[in-house]
Design an enzyme around this catalytic site. Structure first.
Site, PDB file in Angstrom:
ATOM      1  N   GLY A 132       0.839  -1.195   0.000  1.00 32.02           N
ATOM      2  CA  GLY A 132       0.000   0.000   0.000  1.00 32.02           C
ATOM      3  C   GLY A 132       0.872   1.241   0.000  1.00 32.02           C
ATOM      4  O   GLY A 132       2.100   1.133  -0.061  1.00 32.02           O
TER       5      GLY A 132
ATOM      6  N   ASP B  67     -10.418   8.505   3.507  1.00 36.87           N
ATOM      7  CA  ASP B  67      -9.985   7.728   2.345  1.00 36.87           C
ATOM      8  C   ASP B  67     -10.808   6.447   2.213  1.00 36.87           C
ATOM      9  O   ASP B  67     -10.269   5.357   2.046  1.00 36.87           O
ATOM     10  CB  ASP B  67      -8.484   7.405   2.461  1.00 36.87           C
ATOM     11  CG  ASP B  67      -7.870   7.022   1.118  1.00 36.87           C
ATOM     12  OD1 ASP B  67      -8.516   7.263   0.069  1.00 36.87           O
ATOM     13  OD2 ASP B  67      -6.760   6.471   1.105  1.00 36.87           O
TER      14      ASP B  67
HETATM   15  N1  LIG Z   1      -5.616  -6.663   8.050  1.00 36.98           N
HETATM   16  C1  LIG Z   1      -5.357  -7.198   6.859  1.00 36.98           C
HETATM   17  N2  LIG Z   1      -5.605  -8.495   6.626  1.00 36.98           N
HETATM   18  C2  LIG Z   1      -5.364  -9.044   5.410  1.00 36.98           C
HETATM   19  N3  LIG Z   1      -4.867  -8.348   4.372  1.00 36.98           N
HETATM   20  C3  LIG Z   1      -4.579  -7.052   4.540  1.00 36.98           C
HETATM   21  C4  LIG Z   1      -4.799  -6.407   5.794  1.00 36.98           C
HETATM   22  N4  LIG Z   1      -4.444  -5.105   5.668  1.00 36.98           N
HETATM   23  C5  LIG Z   1      -4.028  -4.961   4.395  1.00 36.98           C
HETATM   24  N5  LIG Z   1      -4.088  -6.103   3.712  1.00 36.98           N
HETATM   25  C6  LIG Z   1      -3.755  -6.306   2.297  1.00 36.98           C
HETATM   26  O1  LIG Z   1      -2.531  -5.630   2.037  1.00 36.98           O
HETATM   27  C7  LIG Z   1      -2.628  -4.848   0.851  1.00 36.98           C
HETATM   28  C8  LIG Z   1      -2.131  -3.445   1.104  1.00 36.98           C
HETATM   29  O2  LIG Z   1      -2.960  -2.833   2.062  1.00 36.98           O
HETATM   30  P1  LIG Z   1      -2.810  -1.316   2.490  1.00 36.98           P
HETATM   31  O3  LIG Z   1      -3.918  -1.035   3.446  1.00 36.98           O
HETATM   32  O4  LIG Z   1      -1.433  -1.060   2.946  1.00 36.98           O
HETATM   33  O5  LIG Z   1      -2.953  -0.531   1.156  1.00 36.98           O
HETATM   34  P2  LIG Z   1      -4.219  -0.157   0.288  1.00 36.98           P
HETATM   35  O6  LIG Z   1      -5.372   0.143   1.194  1.00 36.98           O
HETATM   36  O7  LIG Z   1      -4.432  -1.237  -0.738  1.00 36.98           O
HETATM   37  O8  LIG Z   1      -3.733   1.163  -0.428  1.00 36.98           O
HETATM   38  P3  LIG Z   1      -3.494   2.589   0.229  1.00 36.98           P
HETATM   39  O9  LIG Z   1      -2.399   2.441   1.226  1.00 36.98           O
HETATM   40  O10 LIG Z   1      -3.109   3.406  -0.929  1.00 36.98           O
HETATM   41  O11 LIG Z   1      -4.776   3.015   0.877  1.00 36.98           O
HETATM   42  C9  LIG Z   1      -4.068  -4.887   0.394  1.00 36.98           C
HETATM   43  O12 LIG Z   1      -4.102  -5.609  -0.808  1.00 36.98           O
HETATM   44  C10 LIG Z   1      -4.827  -5.630   1.437  1.00 36.98           C
HETATM   45  O13 LIG Z   1      -5.628  -6.601   0.834  1.00 36.98           O
END
Ligand SMILES: Nc1ncnc2c1ncn2[C@@H]1O[C@H](COP(=O)(O)OP(=O)(O)OP(=O)(O)O)[C@@H](O)[C@H]1O
Length: 422
Positions: free
Chosen positions: A125, A239
């Site tokens: 992310g 967001d």
């Molecule tokens: N608690 C969680 N359990 C399982 N998978 C997760 C969890 N948190 C994040 N992920 C996975 O990790 C990936 C990155 O998540 P992250 O929240 O860092 O970024 P994002 O929401 O996709 O983007 P951004 O940071 O731009 O909002 C995503 O594809 C998500 O499916």
């Protein structure tokens, strides 16, 4: 010898002096007491509106006036807040920092071991990489490691942890722990085994039924309702998007990435805007003022994603405007997975709610509690209908069996009559 007159004057003077002395003592004593109670109360209640923040990912600010308009999205509601949800967790905390919130502090070594030396990657992310980790207790968690180029300082990180640790709800991806060690900053979250709503909607191999989509809409609305109206202090997400909605093993949806400072969008110039294009309230783009109603706008977009499976980056708004022309306009932009597999009347009702969320005037958009009531209403109307139908069908089958019984009786009477005549 002192005569009687002088004695009276001396006594009165002493009395007056004593009176003034007592009055002074009471006055200063009260002031001292008030000051002491005020100081001890302030020490026990850290002011969350004065949180030092990360600004634009470019540096840090500890300026309290700046923090009032900060990206740590808290706001004060004119209505008194509802009671906050307790954490329900009872961990012992090793450094006492986050003991109020019941969140754990982990060492780098512990996380390294749990993530198999950071090889178990779940995704990437804007904050950095997310890893799957299995803790010594057997608990599976997700670890978000902040990218080394993140400008967030340790102090700001800990402040965010403190804020996040206060937010607990079954429709939020709850923070369980954190790690500040060896120059790394990490957040430990509950693991969501079905990934993000974005992946589920846009992966051709995955399927989402209408019932699941409706339940996801209900779950998101409850998560946001807690942030807007239940949490103390209240939180604006800033967001909301399908990538920030995660699903657990039983396909229940939870809102993630709440309360974190958001990176400024860079579009060739410093726009000053934070969030994600496609989900961003047009009123925020023009005014730079982010309110709860901007979250409502983003939620409206997510509802249309659930209905259409069209990504906001693929002209979703144009399809929505087209559909807005008629009550049944949404039928034409329905996700093909749903065609023939859903209750069209329920889809239309949900689309109507989403249209209200997207009203161009933020003031005219509904509050999140109105939205969640309206979505729940769709489910309740269905239950009432099902109940009525099952009641009607029970009555019908009872009548049919009564007719059957009467027919049997009649035919046996006829047979008896025939025998008597014979
Ligand atoms: N608690 C969680 N359990 C399982 N998978 C997760 C969890 N948190 C994040 N992920 C996975 O990790 C990936 C990155 O998540 P992250 O929240 O860092 O970024 P994002 O929401 O996709 O983007 P951004 O940071 O731009 O909002 C995503 O594809 C998500 O499916």
């Amino acid at each position: 010898m002192v005569d009687q007159g002088d004695l009276v004057v001396i006594c009165v003077s002493i009395g007056v002096a004593l009176g003034i002395l007592i009055a002074c003592l009471v006055y200063f004593g009260t002031r001292w007491y008030n000051k002491r109670t005020h100081l001890s109360r302030s020490a026990n209640e850290p002011s969350l509106t004065a949180i030092p923040i990360r600004t634009n990912g470019l540096g840090t600010s500890t300026d309290f006036s700046a923090s009032l308009t900060s990206s740590v999205a808290t706001y004060k509601s004119p209505n008194p807040p509802k009671k906050s949800h307790p954490t329900g967790r009872n961990h012992q905390n090793r450094d006492g920092f986050a003991s109020v919130s019941g969140i754990l502090k982990y060492s780098y070594k512990e996380i390294q071991k749990a993530t198999q030396n950071f090889t178990n990657i779940l995704g990437e992310g804007s904050f950095g990489t997310v890893y799957k980790a299995v803790m010594p207790t057997g608990e599976v968690v997700a670890v978000k490691m902040l990218a080394p180029n993140s400008k967030q300082g340790e102090k700001e990180f800990l402040t965010e942890v403190l804020l996040l640790g206060r937010l607990h709800h079954r429709n939020l991806v709850n923070l369980l722990g954190y790690c500040v060690d060896k120059g790394q900053l990490m957040l430990v979250y509950e693991f969501m085994s079905n990934g993000s709503l974005e992946n589920l909607l846009y992966d051709e191999e995955k399927e989402l039924s209408w019932d699941e989509r409706l339940q996801i809409a209900v779950d998101i609305s409850h998560g946001v309702e807690y942030l807007h109206e239940g949490a103390v202090p209240h939180v604006v997400h800033r967001d909301l998007k399908s990538a920030n909605i995660l699903l657990d093993h039983s396909m229940r949806a939870k809102v993630s990435d709440f309360g974190l400072s958001k990176e400024e969008i860079f579009d060739g110039r410093n726009s000053g805007l934070k969030g994600t294009y496609g989900y961003m309230d047009p009123a925020y783009i023009t005014s730079s003022k982010f309110t709860v109603k901007s979250d409502i706008y983003s939620f409206g977009i997510i509802i249309f994603e659930l209905i259409t499976a069209i990504h906001p980056h693929q002209n979703l708004m144009e399809y929505i405007n087209l559909a807005a022309m008629d009550y049944d306009g949404v039928d034409g932009i329905l996700d093909k997975q749903l065609v023939g597999n859903c209750n069209v009347e329920e889809v239309r009702q949900l689309a109507k709610i989403a249209h209200k969320c997207l009203h161009k005037s933020p003031r005219k958009r509904p509050s999140i509690s109105d939205v969640s009531q309206a979505i729940l209403g769709i489910k309740q109307r269905r239950l009432i209908k099902e109940d009525t139908m099952s009641f009607a069908s029970t009555n019908f089958s009872r009548s049919v069996s009564q007719i059957d019984e009467q027919q049997v009786e009649l035919s046996s009477i006829i047979t008896m009559n025939h025998r008597e005549i014979g």
